[in-house]
Design an enzyme around this catalytic site. Sequence first.
Site, PDB file in Angstrom:
ATOM      1  N   ARG A 179      44.005  53.615  41.699  1.00 52.54           N
ATOM      2  CA  ARG A 179      43.837  54.899  42.326  1.00 52.54           C
ATOM      3  C   ARG A 179      44.586  55.928  41.201  1.00 52.54           C
ATOM      4  O   ARG A 179      45.597  55.378  40.662  1.00 52.54           O
ATOM      5  CB  ARG A 179      44.221  54.937  43.678  1.00 52.54           C
ATOM      6  CG  ARG A 179      43.621  54.136  44.675  1.00 52.54           C
ATOM      7  CD  ARG A 179      44.203  54.203  46.197  1.00 52.54           C
ATOM      8  NE  ARG A 179      43.646  53.268  47.303  1.00 52.54           N
ATOM      9  CZ  ARG A 179      43.947  52.273  47.601  1.00 52.54           C
ATOM     10  NH1 ARG A 179      45.084  51.571  46.805  1.00 52.54           N
ATOM     11  NH2 ARG A 179      43.461  51.490  48.585  1.00 52.54           N
ATOM     12  N   LYS A 201      48.244  52.380  48.993  1.00 53.91           N
ATOM     13  CA  LYS A 201      48.266  53.218  50.343  1.00 53.91           C
ATOM     14  C   LYS A 201      49.228  52.484  51.306  1.00 53.91           C
ATOM     15  O   LYS A 201      49.329  51.107  51.309  1.00 53.91           O
ATOM     16  CB  LYS A 201      46.857  53.255  50.927  1.00 53.91           C
ATOM     17  CG  LYS A 201      45.732  54.228  50.221  1.00 53.91           C
ATOM     18  CD  LYS A 201      44.559  54.331  50.877  1.00 53.91           C
ATOM     19  CE  LYS A 201      43.501  55.392  50.310  1.00 53.91           C
ATOM     20  NZ  LYS A 201      42.442  55.368  51.139  1.00 53.91           N
ATOM     21  N   HIS A 228      38.363  58.080  39.948  1.00 52.56           N
ATOM     22  CA  HIS A 228      37.896  57.141  40.925  1.00 52.56           C
ATOM     23  C   HIS A 228      36.548  56.314  40.463  1.00 52.56           C
ATOM     24  O   HIS A 228      36.505  55.187  41.177  1.00 52.56           O
ATOM     25  CB  HIS A 228      37.758  57.707  42.523  1.00 52.56           C
ATOM     26  CG  HIS A 228      38.362  56.718  43.659  1.00 52.56           C
ATOM     27  ND1 HIS A 228      39.507  56.449  43.530  1.00 52.56           N
ATOM     28  CD2 HIS A 228      37.461  56.207  44.447  1.00 52.56           C
ATOM     29  CE1 HIS A 228      39.303  55.627  44.749  1.00 52.56           C
ATOM     30  NE2 HIS A 228      38.205  55.528  45.227  1.00 52.56           N
ATOM     31  N   ARG A 247      37.492  53.266  38.952  1.00 53.74           N
ATOM     32  CA  ARG A 247      37.877  52.070  39.999  1.00 53.74           C
ATOM     33  C   ARG A 247      36.422  51.556  40.366  1.00 53.74           C
ATOM     34  O   ARG A 247      36.490  50.367  40.688  1.00 53.74           O
ATOM     35  CB  ARG A 247      38.515  52.843  41.111  1.00 53.74           C
ATOM     36  CG  ARG A 247      39.257  51.784  42.133  1.00 53.74           C
ATOM     37  CD  ARG A 247      40.079  52.690  43.275  1.00 53.74           C
ATOM     38  NE  ARG A 247      40.378  52.286  44.585  1.00 53.74           N
ATOM     39  CZ  ARG A 247      41.197  51.154  44.814  1.00 53.74           C
ATOM     40  NH1 ARG A 247      41.927  50.639  43.820  1.00 53.74           N
ATOM     41  NH2 ARG A 247      41.327  50.529  46.006  1.00 53.74           N
ATOM     42  N   HIS A 294      42.354  46.794  49.200  1.00 51.89           N
ATOM     43  CA  HIS A 294      41.547  47.092  50.514  1.00 51.89           C
ATOM     44  C   HIS A 294      42.060  46.470  51.703  1.00 51.89           C
ATOM     45  O   HIS A 294      42.151  45.139  51.523  1.00 51.89           O
ATOM     46  CB  HIS A 294      39.932  46.850  50.280  1.00 51.89           C
ATOM     47  CG  HIS A 294      39.395  47.874  49.456  1.00 51.89           C
ATOM     48  ND1 HIS A 294      38.107  47.789  48.886  1.00 51.89           N
ATOM     49  CD2 HIS A 294      39.762  49.014  49.145  1.00 51.89           C
ATOM     50  CE1 HIS A 294      37.964  48.629  48.173  1.00 51.89           C
ATOM     51  NE2 HIS A 294      38.812  49.609  48.159  1.00 51.89           N
ATOM     52  N   TYR A 335      30.436  47.596  46.952  1.00 54.03           N
ATOM     53  CA  TYR A 335      29.969  46.990  45.867  1.00 54.03           C
ATOM     54  C   TYR A 335      28.963  46.032  45.644  1.00 54.03           C
ATOM     55  O   TYR A 335      28.177  45.951  44.697  1.00 54.03           O
ATOM     56  CB  TYR A 335      31.220  46.929  45.025  1.00 54.03           C
ATOM     57  CG  TYR A 335      32.483  47.778  44.734  1.00 54.03           C
ATOM     58  CD1 TYR A 335      31.992  48.731  44.221  1.00 54.03           C
ATOM     59  CD2 TYR A 335      33.383  47.805  45.727  1.00 54.03           C
ATOM     60  CE1 TYR A 335      32.966  49.789  44.051  1.00 54.03           C
ATOM     61  CE2 TYR A 335      34.297  48.541  45.610  1.00 54.03           C
ATOM     62  CZ  TYR A 335      34.109  49.729  44.976  1.00 54.03           C
ATOM     63  OH  TYR A 335      35.145  50.671  44.889  1.00 54.03           O
TER      64      TYR A 335
END
Length: 299
Positions: A146, A170, A241, A244, A267, A276
């Site tokens: 990120r 995160k 992004h 990514r 994630h 994906y």
Amino acid sequence: MTDNILVNYYTYLKFERNFTDNSVSAYLSDIDKLLRFAESKNKSLLSLEQFDIEEFVAGLSDLGIEATTQKRILIGARAFYKFARIEKLTDQDPTELIESPKLGEHLPVVLSVSEVDRIIAAADPSTCDGQRNRAILETLYSCGLRVSELTELRMSAIYETEGYISVFGKGRKQRIVPIAESALREIHNYYAFRYEIDVKHGFEDYVFLNRFGRKLSRIMVFNIVKRYCAEAGISKEVSPHTFRHTFATHLLEGGANLRAIQMMLGHEQISTTEIYTKVDKQMLREEILTCHPRNKCHN
């Protein structure tokens, strides 16, 4: 009363949930919107009921706010009422039975390997900024970071012998991500320029610096990506992004396990990573439609 609740909510997000400053600001902004709505009805946040929240969400839609933003605001409201129940400020959650706005299927933009190569090649390695930008682009693609993870990357978090970097994602959750030799090489080439920069106090350990010796801002990374996409003649709508998304899609195409991709991306839910698989299927379909002889003869 409300001010005290919001101060405590800030503390909860910052120190108990361990959210980044950007996330905390976003959550507080969402609650500010809900607070203004409550005030318009002469109510407090804790006295809002389910039909009030339904009206609030419907009002967002009427204002033309996109479903993705509506969903994020509702997530922020749910987080607030979860906090309120933990703190025993209320025993009700008016968001509990509210359905999230339905989102249309949106697949992320993905670059081809040749497009990635063209973008990186557009950066001039003979200058400090150019070599730094090559290293940035290569690291984004090599590690699937990120933007905030890239700007916060530290020299002490790069383990060259082992081929890994340590990043904080995160919620300030730490994870280990493999880094390609190509990215390490570009970073090393940048270090030759970096050592000539007058690094300001407190920024000595940051990998990527601006010309004033401070860490890069998020917007600067966006501008770097936009610049080299334009120079490489890429017409797709590309952001940091996108690298990514491209990292994850290319791994999947190469046969990587979805769980491994989930871990590398950081994630929490596998469902987030599963987007994906849809990108991969879409690309396969496009290849079949373009290349299969049965389709060619009908074009």
